[in-house]
Scaffold this motif. Structure first.
Motif, PDB file in Angstrom:
ATOM      1  N   GLU A 111       0.844  -1.282   0.028  1.00  0.00           N
ATOM      2  CA  GLU A 111      -0.071   0.298  -0.097  1.00  0.00           C
ATOM      3  C   GLU A 111       0.678   1.132  -0.130  1.00  0.00           C
ATOM      4  O   GLU A 111       0.584   2.259  -0.742  1.00  0.00           O
ATOM      5  N   SER A 112       1.835   1.150   0.892  1.00  0.00           N
ATOM      6  CA  SER A 112       2.759   2.321   0.757  1.00  0.00           C
ATOM      7  C   SER A 112       3.479   2.628  -0.602  1.00  0.00           C
ATOM      8  O   SER A 112       3.596   3.472  -0.872  1.00  0.00           O
ATOM      9  N   TYR A 113       3.749   1.280  -1.208  1.00  0.00           N
ATOM     10  CA  TYR A 113       4.288   1.475  -2.420  1.00  0.00           C
ATOM     11  C   TYR A 113       3.498   2.294  -3.459  1.00  0.00           C
ATOM     12  O   TYR A 113       3.874   3.065  -4.298  1.00  0.00           O
ATOM     13  N   LEU A 114       2.230   1.746  -3.543  1.00  0.00           N
ATOM     14  CA  LEU A 114       1.307   2.458  -4.306  1.00  0.00           C
ATOM     15  C   LEU A 114       0.882   4.001  -3.963  1.00  0.00           C
ATOM     16  O   LEU A 114       0.879   4.759  -4.784  1.00  0.00           O
ATOM     17  N   ASP A 115       1.039   4.331  -2.683  1.00  0.00           N
ATOM     18  CA  ASP A 115       0.826   5.594  -2.165  1.00  0.00           C
ATOM     19  C   ASP A 115       2.118   6.468  -2.881  1.00  0.00           C
ATOM     20  O   ASP A 115       2.011   7.600  -3.320  1.00  0.00           O
ATOM     21  N   HIS A 116       3.140   5.894  -2.930  1.00  0.00           N
ATOM     22  CA  HIS A 116       4.333   6.738  -3.251  1.00  0.00           C
ATOM     23  C   HIS A 116       4.235   6.891  -4.685  1.00  0.00           C
ATOM     24  O   HIS A 116       4.181   7.976  -5.104  1.00  0.00           O
ATOM     25  N   HIS A 117       3.640   5.768  -5.541  1.00  0.00           N
ATOM     26  CA  HIS A 117       3.284   6.194  -7.139  1.00  0.00           C
ATOM     27  C   HIS A 117       2.338   7.128  -7.181  1.00  0.00           C
ATOM     28  O   HIS A 117       2.482   8.137  -8.144  1.00  0.00           O
ATOM     29  N   ALA A 118       1.539   7.221  -6.489  1.00  0.00           N
ATOM     30  CA  ALA A 118       0.002   8.319  -6.501  1.00  0.00           C
ATOM     31  C   ALA A 118       0.920   9.578  -6.172  1.00  0.00           C
ATOM     32  O   ALA A 118       0.471  10.551  -7.087  1.00  0.00           O
ATOM     33  N   ASP A 119       1.849   9.656  -5.334  1.00  0.00           N
ATOM     34  CA  ASP A 119       1.961  10.950  -5.033  1.00  0.00           C
ATOM     35  C   ASP A 119       3.030  11.471  -5.977  1.00  0.00           C
ATOM     36  O   ASP A 119       2.989  12.656  -6.236  1.00  0.00           O
ATOM     37  N   LYS A 120       3.891  10.477  -6.384  1.00  0.00           N
ATOM     38  CA  LYS A 120       4.840  11.241  -7.480  1.00  0.00           C
ATOM     39  C   LYS A 120       3.907  11.588  -8.900  1.00  0.00           C
ATOM     40  O   LYS A 120       4.493  12.482  -9.515  1.00  0.00           O
ATOM     41  N   LEU A 121       2.979  10.852  -9.225  1.00  0.00           N
ATOM     42  CA  LEU A 121       2.428  10.932 -10.428  1.00  0.00           C
ATOM     43  C   LEU A 121       1.622  12.653 -10.467  1.00  0.00           C
ATOM     44  O   LEU A 121       2.038  13.336 -11.491  1.00  0.00           O
TER      45      LEU A 121
END
Ligand SMILES: CC(=O)SCCNC(=O)CCNC(=O)[C@H](O)C(C)(C)COP(=O)(O)OP(=O)(O)OC[C@H]1O[C@@H](n2cnc3c(N)ncnc32)[C@H](O)[C@@H]1OP(=O)(O)O
Ligand SMILES: N[C@@H](CCO)C(=O)O
Length: 377
Positions: A264-274
């Motif tokens: 979940e943290s990994y997906l949060d990170h990619h969402a934040d970057k986009l």
């Protein structure tokens, strides 16, 4: 742009060029005036103008194929390992051109761009198809004086445009590379896009698509949810299992606590970057354009359309790709008379393998360029 979260169209100086390609009559309806195409180049165009290679990016890519991160590009080039002297796209031999796609948000006209009245297009931005995007790229080729590409290369949404190039302008390319892509958007691909589009449009900050002129962060939450959904489809089940398993992120536990799973943290990170580098309006326009993709539309079907291809075509799929499974590449190879046997990129990473496995992708690119005829170095 006034709002739209932390996203920025990037450094207007950088190394990008901008071509005015005029008004485009659109496939679905209407026209788009005053179209600008942003692009980057590497290498030198030869006197015969026949050593040019067109590289077409995927959904959230841009013209920055190669080079370091800059103020305008928070990440290094997305195929950095492929472009440069001695690399697969050897800039001592090839003139590499990479445009930002029509409807994008890194310099080419898109929903965040000013309309003729000076306000952002927003919800007034017209519906685009992949064919419209290729029409804009053909105008760019005209502006650059390039009648025929040595090769046109792209993965995923970029691969859709490669196929449209090969079907629409068979005389304007001598070879082509289609990576991890398809001749038409499948029901499942459209299905994965639907919750992504709904998430963005359900965000109150979307404002019907007209958030660009408003104060506030823009539909950051909706875009983030869309990215999380999409990113899972870009990776493989086995990779996520082996990489993250059931691990918690940090010391807080997800069961009975306030913690998150590592994935979940990994997906949060990619969402934040986009959301820092991409406009939600472009995400919607480009997603709908991908959904429109069908090389057979108005051409008596996919088989007939692919039968028009005359260039030397190299098709490669990623063996673990669950979004663009290898059978879709097999269909292209079976229908294109000039297609070489299907190539396989072996990768645990799923669809994103076309971005990550640069050594294997480089070999595919080298093969396509070896078959492209060039007058002089
Ligand atoms: C042609 C085009 O479409 S270009 C556009 C594609 N490029 C992008 O979308 C840029 C965003 N990145 C991606 O999509 C993909 O990461 C790729 C394909 C580019 C690269 O994939 P990989 O190298 O496998 O990177 P991966 O997906 O593992 O992500 C690594 C990031 O996740 C972070 N990460 C890894 N685990 C965790 C975790 N548990 N919690 C939070 N973050 C994590 C890493 O710190 C790293 O962060 P950074 O990118 O800010 O340095
Ligand atoms: N990671 C890629 C996948 C889509 O092909 C992108 O964001 O464009």
């Amino acid at each position: 742009m006034a709002a739209g979260g932390a996203w920025s169209a990037g450094d207007p100086v950088g190394r990008r060029h901008f071509a005015d390609v005029g008004t485009l009559t659109l496939e679905a309806r209407g026209a788009l005036p005053d179209v600008t195409v942003a692009y980057e180049t590497w290498g030198t165009l030869n006197a015969a103008r026949d050593n040019a290679v067109l590289v077409l990016h995927a959904l959230t890519g841009d013209s920055h194929v190669s080079g370091p991160a800059t103020s305008g590009h928070p990440t290094a080039g997305w195929w950095d390992a492929l472009v440069g002297p001695g690399r697969a796209l050897d800039t001592d031999q090839w003139f590499v051109v990479a445009p930002n796609v029509l409807g994008g948000c890194q310099g080419t006209t898109g929903p965040a761009s000013p309309a003729p009245d000076g306000r952002a297009w927003g919800s007034r931005f017209p519906f685009l198809t992949v064919r419209d995007q290729v029409a804009a790229e053909a105008r760019l080729a005209d502006r650059l004086g390039i009648d025929s590409w040595a090769s046109v290369i792209g993965g995923s949404m970029g691969g859709m445009r490669v196929l449209e190039w090969a079907v629409t302008y068979p005389d304007r390319l001598r070879s082509a590379v289609v990576l991890a892509s398809t001749a038409y958007a499948t029901a499942e691909q459209i299905a994965w896009c639907e919750p992504q589009l709904l998430a963005i449009r359900a965000d109150a900050q979307w404002a019907g698509g007209d958030y660009h002129e408003l104060d506030g962060p823009g539909p950051v939450a909706g875009l983030g949810i869309a990215r999380r959904i999409a990113h899972v489809t870009y990776r493989s089940e086995l990779e996520l299992a082996e990489r993250f398993g059931r691990s918690a992120q940090g010391d807080e536990q997800p069961i009975g606590g306030s913690g998150r799973y590592a994935v979940e943290s990994y997906l949060d990170h990619h969402a934040d970057k986009l959301h820092r580098r991409f406009d939600a309006g472009s995400y919607v326009v480009l997603t709908e354009a991908m959904n429109s993709h069908d090389v057979g539309r108005g051409r008596s079907g996919v088989q007939q359309a692919l039968g028009r291809v005359t260039c030397d075509l190299y098709v490669a799929s990623v063996d673990s790709d669950r979004l663009y499974p290898p059978r879709l590449s097999e269909e292209i190879v079976a229908a294109v008379p000039t297609a070489r046997p299907l190539l396989t990129v072996s990768s645990p990473y799923g669809h994103d393998g076309f971005l990550i496995e640069t050594s294997q992708v480089g070999e595919v690119v080298r093969r396509s360029l070896a078959s492209a005829r060039v007058s002089a170095p």
